[in-house]
Design a protein around this motif. Structure first.
Motif, PDB file in Angstrom:
ATOM      1  N   PRO A 181       0.801  -1.224   0.000  1.00  0.00           N
ATOM      2  CA  PRO A 181       0.000   0.000   0.000  1.00  0.00           C
ATOM      3  C   PRO A 181       0.837   1.279   0.000  1.00  0.00           C
ATOM      4  N   SER A 182       2.165   1.149   0.188  1.00  0.00           N
ATOM      5  CA  SER A 182       2.972   2.372   0.156  1.00  0.00           C
ATOM      6  C   SER A 182       4.333   2.096  -0.461  1.00  0.00           C
ATOM      7  N   ALA A 183       5.069   3.162  -0.651  1.00  0.00           N
ATOM      8  CA  ALA A 183       6.419   3.060  -1.199  1.00  0.00           C
ATOM      9  C   ALA A 183       7.196   4.260  -0.712  1.00  0.00           C
ATOM     10  N   GLU A 184       8.518   4.117  -0.731  1.00  0.00           N
ATOM     11  CA  GLU A 184       9.337   5.275  -0.368  1.00  0.00           C
ATOM     12  C   GLU A 184       9.848   5.921  -1.649  1.00  0.00           C
ATOM     13  N   ALA A 185       9.692   7.235  -1.730  1.00  0.00           N
ATOM     14  CA  ALA A 185      10.225   7.970  -2.880  1.00  0.00           C
ATOM     15  C   ALA A 185      11.693   8.253  -2.610  1.00  0.00           C
ATOM     16  N   LEU A 186      12.551   7.870  -3.548  1.00  0.00           N
ATOM     17  CA  LEU A 186      13.992   8.079  -3.368  1.00  0.00           C
ATOM     18  C   LEU A 186      14.545   8.796  -4.585  1.00  0.00           C
ATOM     19  N   ILE A 187      15.307   9.829  -4.329  1.00  0.00           N
ATOM     20  CA  ILE A 187      15.775  10.656  -5.440  1.00  0.00           C
ATOM     21  C   ILE A 187      16.981  10.034  -6.123  1.00  0.00           C
ATOM     22  N   ARG A 188      17.093  10.247  -7.413  1.00  0.00           N
ATOM     23  CA  ARG A 188      18.229   9.741  -8.191  1.00  0.00           C
ATOM     24  C   ARG A 188      18.814  10.861  -9.039  1.00  0.00           C
ATOM     25  N   LEU A 189      20.155  10.842  -9.122  1.00  0.00           N
ATOM     26  CA  LEU A 189      20.836  11.851  -9.941  1.00  0.00           C
ATOM     27  C   LEU A 189      21.885  11.150 -10.788  1.00  0.00           C
ATOM     28  N   LYS A 190      21.811  11.396 -12.084  1.00  0.00           N
ATOM     29  CA  LYS A 190      22.802  10.788 -12.973  1.00  0.00           C
ATOM     30  C   LYS A 190      23.509  11.896 -13.730  1.00  0.00           C
ATOM     31  N   ASP A 191      24.846  11.779 -13.784  1.00  0.00           N
ATOM     32  CA  ASP A 191      25.606  12.791 -14.503  1.00  0.00           C
ATOM     33  C   ASP A 191      26.322  12.117 -15.671  1.00  0.00           C
ATOM     34  N   SER A 192      26.399  12.830 -16.793  1.00  0.00           N
ATOM     35  CA  SER A 192      26.982  12.208 -17.987  1.00  0.00           C
ATOM     36  C   SER A 192      28.444  11.827 -17.735  1.00  0.00           C
ATOM     37  N   GLU A 193      29.125  12.593 -16.882  1.00  0.00           N
ATOM     38  CA  GLU A 193      30.541  12.299 -16.664  1.00  0.00           C
ATOM     39  C   GLU A 193      30.760  11.391 -15.449  1.00  0.00           C
ATOM     40  N   LEU A 194      30.123  11.756 -14.326  1.00  0.00           N
ATOM     41  CA  LEU A 194      30.381  11.009 -13.086  1.00  0.00           C
ATOM     42  C   LEU A 194      29.480   9.788 -12.927  1.00  0.00           C
ATOM     43  N   GLY A 195      28.503   9.643 -13.795  1.00  0.00           N
ATOM     44  CA  GLY A 195      27.600   8.498 -13.688  1.00  0.00           C
ATOM     45  C   GLY A 195      26.595   8.678 -12.560  1.00  0.00           C
ATOM     46  N   PHE A 196      26.206   7.548 -11.946  1.00  0.00           N
ATOM     47  CA  PHE A 196      25.207   7.598 -10.892  1.00  0.00           C
ATOM     48  C   PHE A 196      25.808   8.207  -9.619  1.00  0.00           C
ATOM     49  N   ILE A 197      25.122   9.174  -9.059  1.00  0.00           N
ATOM     50  CA  ILE A 197      25.609   9.790  -7.823  1.00  0.00           C
ATOM     51  C   ILE A 197      24.615   9.480  -6.710  1.00  0.00           C
ATOM     52  N   SER A 198      25.118   8.882  -5.651  1.00  0.00           N
ATOM     53  CA  SER A 198      24.232   8.458  -4.563  1.00  0.00           C
ATOM     54  C   SER A 198      23.674   9.665  -3.811  1.00  0.00           C
ATOM     55  N   PRO A 199      22.387   9.577  -3.431  1.00  0.00           N
ATOM     56  CA  PRO A 199      21.846  10.686  -2.622  1.00  0.00           C
ATOM     57  C   PRO A 199      22.591  10.834  -1.303  1.00  0.00           C
ATOM     58  N   GLU A 200      23.178   9.724  -0.824  1.00  0.00           N
ATOM     59  CA  GLU A 200      23.946   9.826   0.429  1.00  0.00           C
ATOM     60  C   GLU A 200      25.111  10.794   0.248  1.00  0.00           C
ATOM     61  N   GLU A 201      25.575  10.943  -0.999  1.00  0.00           N
ATOM     62  CA  GLU A 201      26.684  11.856  -1.244  1.00  0.00           C
ATOM     63  C   GLU A 201      26.199  13.269  -1.564  1.00  0.00           C
ATOM     64  N   PHE A 202      25.158  13.371  -2.409  1.00  0.00           N
ATOM     65  CA  PHE A 202      24.817  14.738  -2.845  1.00  0.00           C
ATOM     66  C   PHE A 202      23.827  15.463  -1.927  1.00  0.00           C
ATOM     67  N   ILE A 203      22.991  14.689  -1.201  1.00  0.00           N
ATOM     68  CA  ILE A 203      22.057  15.386  -0.304  1.00  0.00           C
ATOM     69  C   ILE A 203      22.800  16.223   0.762  1.00  0.00           C
ATOM     70  N   PRO A 204      23.851  15.668   1.411  1.00  0.00           N
ATOM     71  CA  PRO A 204      24.572  16.499   2.385  1.00  0.00           C
ATOM     72  C   PRO A 204      25.159  17.771   1.774  1.00  0.00           C
ATOM     73  N   ILE A 205      25.597  17.693   0.512  1.00  0.00           N
ATOM     74  CA  ILE A 205      26.144  18.892  -0.136  1.00  0.00           C
ATOM     75  C   ILE A 205      25.019  19.907  -0.358  1.00  0.00           C
ATOM     76  N   ALA A 206      23.875  19.394  -0.826  1.00  0.00           N
ATOM     77  CA  ALA A 206      22.733  20.288  -1.052  1.00  0.00           C
ATOM     78  C   ALA A 206      22.216  20.851   0.280  1.00  0.00           C
ATOM     79  N   GLU A 207      22.405  20.085   1.349  1.00  0.00           N
ATOM     80  CA  GLU A 207      21.989  20.604   2.661  1.00  0.00           C
ATOM     81  C   GLU A 207      22.889  21.757   3.060  1.00  0.00           C
TER      82      GLU A 207
END
Ligand code: C2E
Ligand code: CA
Ligand code: CA
Length: 640
Positions: A414-440
Motif C-alpha cells: 500500500p505504500s512506497a518510499e520515494a527516493l531521489i536519483r541523480l545521474k551525470d553524464s561524466e560522473l555516472g550515478f551519484i548516490s543521494p547519500e553523497e549529494f544530499i549532504p552537499i545540497a543541505e
C-alpha cells in the motif's frame, strides 16, 4: 599669492607616521598590501613636493624655474596617481576579478597620458606652467585632471559598493570617508586655494584605509595575539605563490567542548589565552588561531618535526594555571598534534584549511602527500557535485524512484518510499547519500525537496485513476527542510493543487544531534500544522542517531522506521538481536507502527514477522525502481 604650507608639512609628518606603522609591524605581501605601500610612498611624494611647490609658487623669484616646474609637476602627477592607485587598491580588495584586464589597461593608459600632458605642460601650457613673469598659472586641461580623478574614484566606489557585503561596517565607512574627503578637499581647494589642505586630506584618507584594511589587528586575534584565520589563508597563499614548501603542525585542544561545558565560557577563554601565550612565546609569529580549539603552526620545510613534537608535548604536559594569584586553578589541556608536511605548495589556502580540519577529525598524527591529495580531491568532487546539483535543479535533471513497502498483514504494497536519483553524464550515478549532504550545506536541498514532493503528488494523483492500491507515499525530509518556516504552508498548498487528501503522503524525518530550542520550535510547529490537516510522519533510521526517544515523545509520529543497520547487525550478533526485538516490543507498546528497511532475505523477513513488524521494505521485495517499473510492480502485486 602666498600659500600656507603648514597643512602640507603636517601631511608629511602624518605620512611618515603611517610609513612607520606599515613597516614596523608584521605584514603580508598580498597584492592589496603592496598597492597600499606604494600608495603610502606616493602620498609622501605628494606631501613633500606639495611643501616645495607651495614655496616656489609663493616665492617664484627665489628658485630656478626648472626646480619650480619639477616640484609642481611631480606634485600634480603624483596627486593624480593617487586616484589611479585608489582604483587599483579597491580592485584588489573587492576581488571582483572580472574587470582586471580592463582596469589594468585603463589605469596604465591614463597614467601615461597624465605623465605626458603634465610633464610637457611648461611648453604646451595645457595643465600648469610659469608665465613670463614667473607666475604660476593653471592651463585649460587642469580641470580635466580633476575630472579624471573624480571618474576613477567613482568607478572605484561602484566596484566597492558592488562587493561591500564582504566588508565590515567600519570598512565601508572608511572607504566612504576616503571618497567624501577626496571630493571635499578638491572643492575646498577650488574656493580657498590659499589653504592647501589637499595633501593633508590625502594623508587622512590613507589613515582611514590603513585602520580599516591594513591595520595588523586585521590579521590578529585581539585576545590571543595569535594570527587569525585570515592571516592563515594569506600565509598559505604566499607560500603557494612563491612556491615555498612548509610544514604545518595542527594543535587541537581535545577537551575543549568538555571544558566549556564544565568550566563555563569565561574560564575556558582564559585557558585558551594561556595556551596561546605559551605557544606565542615558543613560536613567535608562527602561531595561527584557526578557531577556538585549533591552533596551527606554519614552520619551515626543513624543521625537525620530531623535535617539535617533543617540544609541544612537553609544553602541554603541565597543567595551565588560570585566575589571579589567590584564586588560581590548574587545568590540564589535552591536545592532538597533526603534522602536515606540504612539499608541493600548489595547494590553495581554502584547501589547506580543509586539510587541517580533516586530519584532525580523523585524528591523523602525520598526514602524507596522499592524505592531502585525498582531501583536495574530495573538495574538488564536492565543488563539482555542487555544480551538477545546480544544473540538475535548473534542467529538471533529477529522477524520483519508488521502493515498494510490504504490508505484512495483507501481503500487499500500500505504500512506497520515494527516493531521489541523480545521474551525470561524466560522473555516472551519484548516490543521494553523497549529494544530499552537499545540497543541505548550500541550501539547495529545499528546492530539491520541493521538487520531489511535487513529483510525488503528481504521481499519486495520476495513480488514483489507475486503482493501483497505493494508500500513501513516503517522502524523505531533510532536517534543513524541517527547520524551514515555510514548509507546512508550501506542502499543504501543493497537496491542495492536486486535490489530494493529506493522508496520501507520509513524511520521513531523521533525528539530528543538536536540538536548538528555536529550531525545534519551528520543527514542532511545521509538523503540528501538517499533522492537524492529516499528514502523517515517521521517524527514519530509528536507532542510529542520538535523540530518538526524545523525538518519539515530542513529535507527532505514527510510524517508526528501524534503521537497516540495526537489522543487519542483529543477523550477526545475538545481543544486537535482543536490542532489535526489544525495541520493536517497546514501539508496539506505545502504539507505533513499525517499518523495517533493508530486508534482504527470507530469514530476515521471518524474524521480523515473528516480532510483530507491520511493514517491510528491502531488496527482497524490490529495489527502488523508476515510476513506470513501479506501476508494473503494483499491477502484478496489488491488483488482484
Ligand atoms: P534512507 O531514507 O534510509 O533510504 C533508504 C535507503 O536504503 C535507500 O538508499 C534504499 O535504496 C536503501 N535500501 C532499501 N532497502 C535496501 C536493502 O534491502 N538493501 C540495501 N543494501 N539497501 C536498501 P538510497 O536510495 O541510496 O538513499 C540513501 C539516502 O539518501 C536515504 O536514506 C535518504 O536519507 C536520502 N534520500 C534519498 N532520497 C531523498 C530525498 O528525496 N530527500 C532527502 N532529503 N533525502 C533523500
Ligand atoms: Ca527514508
Ligand atoms: Ca532509512
Amino acid at each position: 599669492m602666498i600659500y600656507s604650507t603648514q597643512y602640507s608639512i603636517a601631511s608629511v609628518a602624518a605620512t611618515l607616521v603611517l610609513i612607520a606603522m606599515c613597516f614596523l609591524k608584521q605584514n603580508y605581501a598580498t597584492k592589496q598590501n603592496k598597492i597600499f605601500r606604494i600608495m603610502v610612498f606616493v602620498n609622501l611624494v605628494v606631501s613633500g613636493t606639495n611643501v616645495g611647490s607651495l614655496y616656489t609658487i609663493s616665492h617664484p623669484h627665489d628658485y630656478p624655474l626648472a626646480l619650480s616646474c619639477a616640484l609642481n609637476m611631480i606634485y600634480m602627477f603624483s596627486f593624480s596617481m593617487m586616484a589611479v592607485l585608489f582604483l587599483l587598491y579597491i580592485d584588489s580588495i573587492s576581488k571582483i576579478g572580472k574587470y582586471k584586464i580592463a582596469i589594468e589597461m585603463v589605469t596604465s593608459s591614463i597614467s601615461i597620458v597624465l605623465a605626458i600632458i603634465i610633464f610637457t605642460s611648461q611648453q604646451t601650457r595645457l595643465v600648469l606652467y610659469f608665465d613670463n613673469d614667473l607666475q604660476y598659472q593653471r592651463g585649460p586641461y587642469m580641470r580635466l585632471l580633476y575630472i579624471i580623478a573624480a571618474a576613477l574614484i567613482i568607478i572605484a566606489d561602484v566596484m566597492f559598493m558592488y562587493s561591500s557585503r564582504r566588508f565590515s561596517g567600519y570598512q565601508v565607512f572608511s572607504v566612504n570617508c576616503f571618497i567624501v574627503l577626496a571630493y571635499g578637499s578638491i572643492i575646498f581647494q577650488k574656493y580657498y586655494p590659499r589653504y592647501a589642505i589637499s595633501a593633508l586630506a590625502l594623508s587622512l584618507m590613507m589613515m582611514f584605509l590603513y585602520s580599516a584594511f591594513e591595520n595588523p589587528a586585521y590579521y590578529l586575534y585581539k585576545d590571543t595575539r595569535c594570527f587569525n584565520r585570515r592571516a592563515f589563508l594569506a600565509t598559505i597563499k604566499k607560500h603557494r605563490k612563491k612556491n615555498i614548501p612548509y610544514v604545518a603542525i595542527a594543535i587541537k585542544i581535545i577537551n575543549y567542548d568538555f571544558m566549556r561545558h564544565d568550566l563555563g565560557q569565561s574560564k575556558t577563554e582564559n585557558l585558551i589565552l594561556r595556551v596561546a601565550e605559551h605557544l606565542n612565546n615558543c613560536y613567535r609569529r608562527k602561531v595561527f588561531n584557526l578557531n577556538d580549539d585549533c591552533f596551527v603552526l606554519i614552520l619551515e620545510a626543513d624543521t625537525d618535526v620530531k623535535e617539535q613534537r617533543v617540544r609541544l608535548k612537553k609544553l602541554f604536559e603541565e597543567p595551565f594555571e588560570i585566575g589571579d594569584r589567590e584564586n588560581s586553578i590548574k587545568l590540564p589541556v589535552s591536545i592532538m598534534l597533526s603534522v602536515i608536511p606540504v612539499e608541493n605548495p600548489n595547494i590553495d589556502e581554502k584547501e589547506m584549511e580543509t586539510v587541517v580540519h580533516s586530519v584532525q577529525r580523523d585524528e591523523k598524527e602525520l598526514a602524507t602527500g596522499e592524505d592531502i591529495q585525498d582531501v583536495v580531491d574530495k573538495l574538488h568532487r564536492q565543488e563539482k557535485l555542487a555544480t551538477i546539483i545546480d544544473n540538475a535543479i535548473e534542467n529538471n535533471g533529477f529522477e524520483v524512484y519508488y521502493q515498494p513497502i510490504l504490508d505484512v498483514a495483507t501481503g500487499t504494497y500500500p505504500s512506497a518510499e520515494a527516493l531521489i536519483r541523480l545521474k551525470d553524464s561524466e560522473l555516472g550515478f551519484i548516490s543521494p547519500e553523497e549529494f544530499i549532504p552537499i545540497a543541505e550545506k548550500n541550501g539547495r536541498v529545499i528546492e530539491i525537496g520541493d521538487m520531489v514532493f511535487a513529483r510525488v503528488c503528481d504521481f499519486i494523483s495520476r495513480s488514483r485513476g489507475m486503482n493501483l492500491g497505493v494508500d500513501y507515499i513516503e517522502v524523505n525530509l531533510s532536517p534543513v527542510q524541517c527547520y524551514h518556516e515555510e514548509l507546512a504552508r508550501k506542502f499543504l498548498r501543493e497537496l491542495g493543487k492536486y486535490d489530494l487528501d493529506p493522508s496520501s503522503v507520509n513524511l520521513e524525518i531523521t533525528e539530528t544531534a543538536e536540538l536548538e530550542t528555536r529550531k525545534v520550535k519551528i520543527l514542532q510547529r511545521n509538523l503540528d500544522n501538517m499533522n492537524e490537516r492529516g499528514v502523517t510522519f515517521s521517524i527514519d533510521d530509528f536507532g542510529s542517531g542520538f535523540a530518538a526517544i526524545d523525538y518519539l515523545l515530542r513529535l507527532p509520529v505514527t510510524i517508526v522506521k528501524i534503521d537497516k543497520n540495526i537489522l543487519w547487525q542483529a543477523m550477526k550478533d545475538s545481543k544486537a538481536m535482543k536490542v532489535l526485538t526489544g525495541t520493536m516490543r517497546m514501539l508496539k507498546e506505545i502504539g507505533k507502527h513499525i517499518v523495517v528497511e533493508g530486508v534482504e532475505t527470507e530469514e530476515m523477513a521471518a524474524i521480523l514477522r515473528e516480532n510483530g513488524c507491520d511493514y517491510m521494505q528491502g531488496y527482497l521485495y524490490s529495489k527502488p525502481v523508476p515510476e513506470s517499473q513501479y506501476v508494473e510492480f503494483l499491477k502484478m502485486n496489488n491488483v488482484a
